[in-house]
Design an enzyme around this catalytic site. Sequence first.
Site, PDB file in Angstrom:
ATOM      1  N   SER A 149       0.775  -1.294  -0.094  1.00  0.00           N
ATOM      2  CA  SER A 149      -0.045  -0.159   0.100  1.00  0.00           C
ATOM      3  C   SER A 149       0.779   1.189   0.013  1.00  0.00           C
ATOM      4  O   SER A 149       2.221   1.374   0.254  1.00  0.00           O
ATOM      5  CB  SER A 149      -0.892  -0.037   1.181  1.00  0.00           C
ATOM      6  OG  SER A 149      -1.437   1.075   1.502  1.00  0.00           O
ATOM      7  N   TYR A 162      -1.898  -1.158  10.448  1.00  0.00           N
ATOM      8  CA  TYR A 162      -2.012  -1.481   9.085  1.00  0.00           C
ATOM      9  C   TYR A 162      -0.566  -1.066   8.577  1.00  0.00           C
ATOM     10  O   TYR A 162       0.051  -1.584   7.685  1.00  0.00           O
ATOM     11  CB  TYR A 162      -3.095  -0.680   8.644  1.00  0.00           C
ATOM     12  CG  TYR A 162      -3.175  -0.888   7.042  1.00  0.00           C
ATOM     13  CD1 TYR A 162      -3.756  -2.039   6.548  1.00  0.00           C
ATOM     14  CD2 TYR A 162      -2.706   0.079   6.095  1.00  0.00           C
ATOM     15  CE1 TYR A 162      -3.834  -2.160   5.155  1.00  0.00           C
ATOM     16  CE2 TYR A 162      -3.031   0.333   4.729  1.00  0.00           C
ATOM     17  CZ  TYR A 162      -3.448  -1.129   4.445  1.00  0.00           C
ATOM     18  OH  TYR A 162      -3.590  -0.960   2.822  1.00  0.00           O
TER      19      TYR A 162
END
Length: 258
Positions: A149, A162
């Site tokens: 990401s 995350y």
Amino acid sequence: MTLTPVLRPDVFAGRSILVTGASSGLGAASVRRFAAAGGRVYAAARNTELLAEVAASCADLPGEVAFGSHDVTSADDCRAAVAGAVAAFGRLDVVVNNAGRHDFRITTEVTDEQWAHDVALNLSGAFFVAQAALPHLLETGGNIVNVASVAAIMGEAYSAAYTASKHGIVGLTKALAIEYLNTPVRVNCVCPGGMNTPQVTTIDVPEGADWDLIMRVSAKRGLMEADHVAAVIAFLASDDAAAVHGSILPVDQGHLAG
């Protein structure tokens, strides 16, 4: 919106591809793109009903899709997913470690269980799938594409677990790339920005969160379609990327360029 895959129907002919997190979003788009290029795809995720829908959407494509229910937060399930792909198609050429989820949480309110789950889902699963797949990939000269990401390269507010996990995916990619430098195996990583996927509609922002901080990771060009990122994944997995190894490739409409 689902875009039509544009790849020659023989690019992955005879090759077996495992895609985790394949029941929706980027995973489902990747399954369709590989199948459109003649690949034999094993789609892994928890929800078999959604997996069946993804497989049905590939019925008219040149490739073949099998699927199985696997939860990558379990190391045993990661090994079972690899075994399922090999059992379905007799070999394994490509692994796409896509399974993951982004949940926003205020750091001081994160529970032990939430931290452990987020790390297992977003990082440990990729490790255990890669670990189980590598003996097969060494036999076929195959490759791994890890999905991280933009949070693997920059910080994201209310996303400690995350962001830490996605940074870990970059580290995992680089470590494997060096360890297997003297073999035919390739390992690469894509770092997508915001995509128009079902996860966008289920994001739950904590009460009292600063929305301006959350929006710092948003590209000015808006959300991409998942198929745009799937195209990059397919390129990295293909022979056209034979010289690409250990790369960390943002796919973010220029967000990190600024």
